[in-house]
Scaffold this motif. Structure first.
Motif, PDB file in Angstrom:
ATOM      1  N   GLU A 268       0.802  -1.268  -0.043  1.00  0.00           N
ATOM      2  CA  GLU A 268       0.044   0.046  -0.132  1.00  0.00           C
ATOM      3  C   GLU A 268       0.768   1.105  -0.011  1.00  0.00           C
ATOM      4  N   THR A 269       1.929   1.158   0.859  1.00  0.00           N
ATOM      5  CA  THR A 269       2.895   2.262   0.752  1.00  0.00           C
ATOM      6  C   THR A 269       3.932   2.424  -0.388  1.00  0.00           C
ATOM      7  N   LEU A 270       4.387   1.170  -0.719  1.00  0.00           N
ATOM      8  CA  LEU A 270       5.568   0.776  -1.780  1.00  0.00           C
ATOM      9  C   LEU A 270       5.198   1.431  -2.924  1.00  0.00           C
ATOM     10  N   ILE A 271       3.834   1.194  -3.275  1.00  0.00           N
ATOM     11  CA  ILE A 271       3.580   1.569  -4.802  1.00  0.00           C
ATOM     12  C   ILE A 271       2.907   2.746  -4.940  1.00  0.00           C
ATOM     13  N   GLN A 272       2.788   3.651  -4.028  1.00  0.00           N
ATOM     14  CA  GLN A 272       2.230   4.820  -4.132  1.00  0.00           C
ATOM     15  C   GLN A 272       2.833   5.674  -5.396  1.00  0.00           C
ATOM     16  N   GLY A 273       1.962   6.189  -6.241  1.00  0.00           N
ATOM     17  CA  GLY A 273       2.300   6.974  -7.287  1.00  0.00           C
ATOM     18  C   GLY A 273       2.433   5.912  -8.570  1.00  0.00           C
ATOM     19  N   TYR A 274       2.386   4.500  -8.460  1.00  0.00           N
ATOM     20  CA  TYR A 274       2.199   3.551  -9.640  1.00  0.00           C
ATOM     21  C   TYR A 274       1.187   3.784 -10.414  1.00  0.00           C
ATOM     22  N   GLU A 275       1.480   3.793 -11.827  1.00  0.00           N
ATOM     23  CA  GLU A 275       0.564   4.302 -12.659  1.00  0.00           C
ATOM     24  C   GLU A 275       0.251   3.233 -13.915  1.00  0.00           C
TER      25      GLU A 275
END
Length: 301
Positions: A268-275
């Protein structure tokens, strides 16, 4: 620390021992724990809320802290004095009597993590395999993997988003024997211990780059890492099967793989900003409690 579900939410819980049980055998201390679980507070504030003396509140805080039920969070200036704020050491506490629980399945989840895990997780089902290296000597380097328990931790993470009774984890030797390479994979462990990681290594945007045994080097477009506690979480398209995807959770050595698993458990934190599309994060394992074991991580790239 264990995990438990309540009202469709996951909580971290600590197991009760005799010291904790004894400390909680007091109505005032139970009220203090409930109050601080909602919002951190300091003794004199809690004393006022519970209509007890400050001296009594400090005494109860001390007993709860000594039992490992309360922890200090921060100190602030309050009304001209220094106040120490406390909170419970866990979301809840359980007494495990060793009984067998009832099987249950979580409902399908939606959101950024599901989007990231697609198509490995699809419509609440695991659509692929978690693969870990065999504990027996195998592969061109004849090594034994020691990552099996970490695959279980990764499976627990995926279990939050899937509803399946099928076996989640398979050995790399099983995949090779069955010649079943055309599926979605979550690969646990590096090229030395997991032959599937070695097979698909070049497909990832960040990869193992050491050319000689024992291959202890991870390279990205920005840098190269060789520290034992460096781990990698990556996502790439399957090079041989259209529509399939590969995920990699591995490290330079065992400590790095453990760091990568810790990071994967915090997607949940690691992929912040993943598009969408390819993805990688390089993480460094941290030993915060000083016991010589990796218990946390930081993102370095």
């Amino acid at each position: 620390m264990v995990e438990y579900f309540k009202s469709d939410q996951l909580f971290d819980a600590d197991e009760l021992d005799s010291k904790k049980i004894k400390a909680l055998d007091d109505d005032t201390r139970l009220e203090i724990m409930k109050l601080l679980s909602r919002e951190p507070g300091y003794p004199s504030e809690v004393a006022e809320n519970l209509s007890v003396s400050k001296q009594k509140a400090y005494y109860h805080f001390q007993k709860l802290e000594e039992a490992g039920l309360l922890q200090e969070l921060r100190s602030e200036n309050v009304s001209g004095g220094q106040a120490t704020y406390y909170s419970p050491t866990a979301d809840g506490y359980i007494l495990d009597l060793g009984n067998t629980g009832r099987p249950f399945h979580l409902p399908e989840r939606k959101g950024p993590v599901i989007d990231f895990l697609h198509p490995l997780v699809e419509e609440g089902e695991l659509n692929g395999s978690i693969v870990v290296g065999s504990p027996d000597q195998h592969g061109p380097d004849q090594v034994r993997a020691r990552d099996g328990h970490l695959a279980g931790e990764a499976a627990l993470k995926l279990g939050k988003y899937t509803d399946t009774d099928e076996e989640l984890v398979r050995l790399d030797t099983e995949i090779v024997r069955d010649d079943h390479f055309d599926q979605n994979f979550l690969l646990i462990g590096g090229v030395l211990t997991n032959t599937l990681t070695k097979k698909f290594n070049e497909a990832f945007p960040a990869k193992f780059s050491g050319q000689e045994f024992p291959y202890r080097e991870i390279s990205t477009p920005e840098s190269t890492y060789t520290e034992d506690n460096i781990g990698l979480v990556a996502k790439a398209r399957h090079p041989d099967k259209l529509g399939k995807t590969l995920f990699l959770v591995a490290g330079v050595r065992n400590a790095g793989t453990l760091a990568a698993v810790r990071a994967f458990k915090n997607l949940e934190t690691l992929i912040q900003g993943y598009e969408g599309g390819e993805f990688y994060k390089v993480v460094r394992g941290l030993d915060l409690d000083g016991d010589g074991e990796i218990d946390d991580f930081e993102v370095v790239e």
